[in-house]
Motif scaffolding. Structure first.
Motif, PDB file in Angstrom:
ATOM      1  N   TYR A   9       0.825  -1.215   0.000  1.00 27.23           N
ATOM      2  CA  TYR A   9       0.000   0.000   0.000  1.00 27.23           C
ATOM      3  C   TYR A   9       0.862   1.269   0.000  1.00 27.23           C
ATOM      4  CZ  TYR A   9       0.831   0.869   5.011  1.00 27.23           C
ATOM      5  OH  TYR A   9       1.396   1.158   6.229  1.00 27.23           O
ATOM      6  N   ILE A  10       2.137   1.136   0.395  1.00 24.84           N
ATOM      7  CA  ILE A  10       3.062   2.277   0.359  1.00 24.84           C
ATOM      8  C   ILE A  10       3.945   2.231  -0.879  1.00 24.84           C
ATOM      9  CG2 ILE A  10       5.085   3.314   1.489  1.00 24.84           C
ATOM     10  CD1 ILE A  10       3.885   2.649   4.161  1.00 24.84           C
ATOM     11  N   LEU A  11       4.576   1.091  -1.109  1.00 23.91           N
ATOM     12  CA  LEU A  11       5.571   0.998  -2.181  1.00 23.91           C
ATOM     13  C   LEU A  11       4.948   0.969  -3.567  1.00 23.91           C
ATOM     14  CD1 LEU A  11       7.987  -1.555  -0.470  1.00 23.91           C
ATOM     15  CD2 LEU A  11       8.226   0.926  -0.638  1.00 23.91           C
ATOM     16  N   ASN A  12       3.634   0.709  -3.660  1.00 24.47           N
ATOM     17  CA  ASN A  12       2.975   0.724  -4.965  1.00 24.47           C
ATOM     18  C   ASN A  12       2.404   2.083  -5.331  1.00 24.47           C
ATOM     19  OD1 ASN A  12       3.529  -1.919  -5.497  1.00 24.47           O
ATOM     20  ND2 ASN A  12       1.494  -2.710  -4.993  1.00 24.47           N
ATOM     21  N   MET A  13       2.636   3.082  -4.487  1.00 16.27           N
ATOM     22  CA  MET A  13       2.142   4.419  -4.827  1.00 16.27           C
ATOM     23  C   MET A  13       2.906   4.965  -6.030  1.00 16.27           C
ATOM     24  SD  MET A  13       1.356   6.432  -1.247  1.00 16.27           S
ATOM     25  CE  MET A  13       3.043   6.362  -0.656  1.00 16.27           C
ATOM     26  N   PRO A  14       2.205   5.642  -6.983  1.00 19.56           N
ATOM     27  CA  PRO A  14       2.895   6.191  -8.155  1.00 19.56           C
ATOM     28  C   PRO A  14       3.788   7.366  -7.785  1.00 19.56           C
ATOM     29  CG  PRO A  14       0.578   6.830  -8.155  1.00 19.56           C
ATOM     30  CD  PRO A  14       0.759   5.851  -7.041  1.00 19.56           C
TER      31      PRO A  14
END
Length: 440
Positions: A406-411
């Protein structure tokens, strides 16, 4: 207590799962119910269940949870004149979505059939539908008969109980019924139709007792009066019909002398416009799945009130936990973006394992929403065990490790000041939201 029969719950479950925005053929919906809810008793009874849930003529449902888009039957033949399921359409009524709030679905215990998730063990609407639409049926050793009641009176009594007052007595009530219902005694009522004298030779019948269907009344009462028998001479000379699908109107002509005799004996009695209604078999399944006999409608209402109030509290607790998890997720995302902008965190050219280790060391939480959802599922599973000692104490909770997608997949667009401000605004709105207001 159970407000719907198993087949009806399967239909409601399928309609909610499909969430159709447009009408669907009854025959097509029956196929979907059989597939989605593992219905094993043949489609014919399922078709009739769907049709009955949509009927809204006098003597059927006070509140129909499906919409009757087509000929679903009339009071002329008691619904038996419904068109073929291939030619009529239906969909979930807007009222059904209000009676069965979507937020309650997370609190219900869903059943499984061959590992397929099907309808819940029971639904808990905001009003006791078993009183609104009545219930009638027989089972092994038990029978149930509960008439319809006015939903406005039910709502008024629920408000009274919220204010620590006793519910008021209620008379059975049927939507659009123009006759009169009198109480004769405990759970005993007299249902009267409407009849009036137009002139010295003419009377008009404008309402029949509840569930006395127009065609059946004509064939069993008026025709014998017109034809007469060897022992009983004809009572009337002629009658004409001016009905609609929703209303009744017989204009009956008879001699002045016989009309006077009928008035003396009582028009309602002579023309069989009264029927008795006895409710001494109010047997229902309670929320524990046990058959229970109720002495009065007030007893049913009080038990429903206590159960519904308990589930409002459960829903509030669920919303508080859900909003807290979402706020925590947004807070972690905002903190990550800020620390990345300030150069406190570097993620470039690192392996996944190193990234996860770095997130843990910096105190970021594993996906709070996913963790909260898993905790709710685990609590439900523990409740389902019913105290059985299953020694599977190896918790499979964290076998997959922490989840920071949910954090590392943020654009990359998230690495801006505007995005940080937006995340913080969303977090604050979640924290300030009042779950108590959402419950009602």
């Amino acid at each position: 207590m159970t407000c719907l029969k198993p087949g009806q719950r399967k239909v409601l479950f399928t309609c909610m799962k499909r969430n159709d925005k447009r009408e669907v053929k009854v025959a097509q919906l029956a196929g979907s119910v059989a597939e989605m809810s593992a219905y094993h008793h043949g489609e014919q009874s399922l078709l009739m269940t769907i049709v009955n849930l949509a009927q809204n003529f006098v003597g059927s449902n006070n509140v129909n949870i499906l919409q009757p888009l087509g000929q679903f039957g009339t009071r002329i033949n008691g619904g038996k004149d419904a068109a073929s399921p291939r030619y009529i359409f239906t969909m979930l009524s807007p009222l059904a979505k209000m009676l069965f709030p979507a937020m309650d679905s997370s609190l219900l215990k869903f059943l499984f059939d061959d590992n397929q998730k099907v309808e819940p063990e029971w639904y808990i609407p905001i009003l006791p539908l078993v009183l609104v639409n009545g219930a009638e049926g027989i089972g092994t050793g038990w029978a149930c008969k509960i008439p319809n009641y006015d939903h406005r009176e039910i709502v008024n009594n629920l408000y009274r109980m919220l204010n620590m007052q006793d519910p008021l007595p209620m008379l059975p009530s049927y939507k659009n019924f123009k006759g009169v219902i009198h109480e004769l005694g405990q759970n005993q009522y007299m249902v009267s139709g409407e009849i009036s004298v137009l002139d010295k030779n003419t009377i008009e019948i404008t309402e029949l007792p509840v569930r006395t269907w127009t065609q059946a009344y004509k064939e069993s009462v008026l025709e014998p009066m017109l034809q007469g028998t060897e022992k009983t001479p004809a009572l009337i000379n002629d009658y004409k019909e001016y009905h609609t699908d929703q209303t009744v109107k017989f204009v009956v002509r008879m001699s002045e002398e016989k009309l006077a005799q009928a008035e003396a004996a009582g028009l309602h009695k002579v023309f069989k416009l009264q029927s008795s209604l006895t409710c001494n078999s109010m047997v229902l399944f309670d929320h524990m799945g046990c058959l229970k006999r109720y002495d009065s409608v007030q007893d049913i209402l009080k038990e429903f009130f206590e159960l519904r109030l308990h589930y409002y509290k459960l829903r509030k607790d669920w919303l508080v936990g859900s909003l807290g998890a979402e706020a925590s997720k947004l807070s972690n995302q905002a903190r990550f973006v800020l620390e990345k902008i300030e150069g406190k965190i570097t993620i470039e050219n690192k392996s996944k394992r190193d990234l996860i280790r770095m997130m843990v060391q910096n105190g970021f939480e594993s996906d709070p929403v996913a963790a909260w959802t898993k905790a709710q599922e685990k609590a439900l599973e523990e409740d389902d065990r019913d105290g059985n000692d299953s020694d599977g104490s190896v918790d499979s909770v964290s076998l997959s490790g922490p989840n920071f997608n949910y954090i590392l997949n943020m654009p990359l667009w998230c690495l801006s000041k505007e995005k940080v401000d937006e995340l913080l605004r969303q977090r604050d709105s979640k924290r300030e939201m009042n779950p108590h207001a959402l419950c009602y």
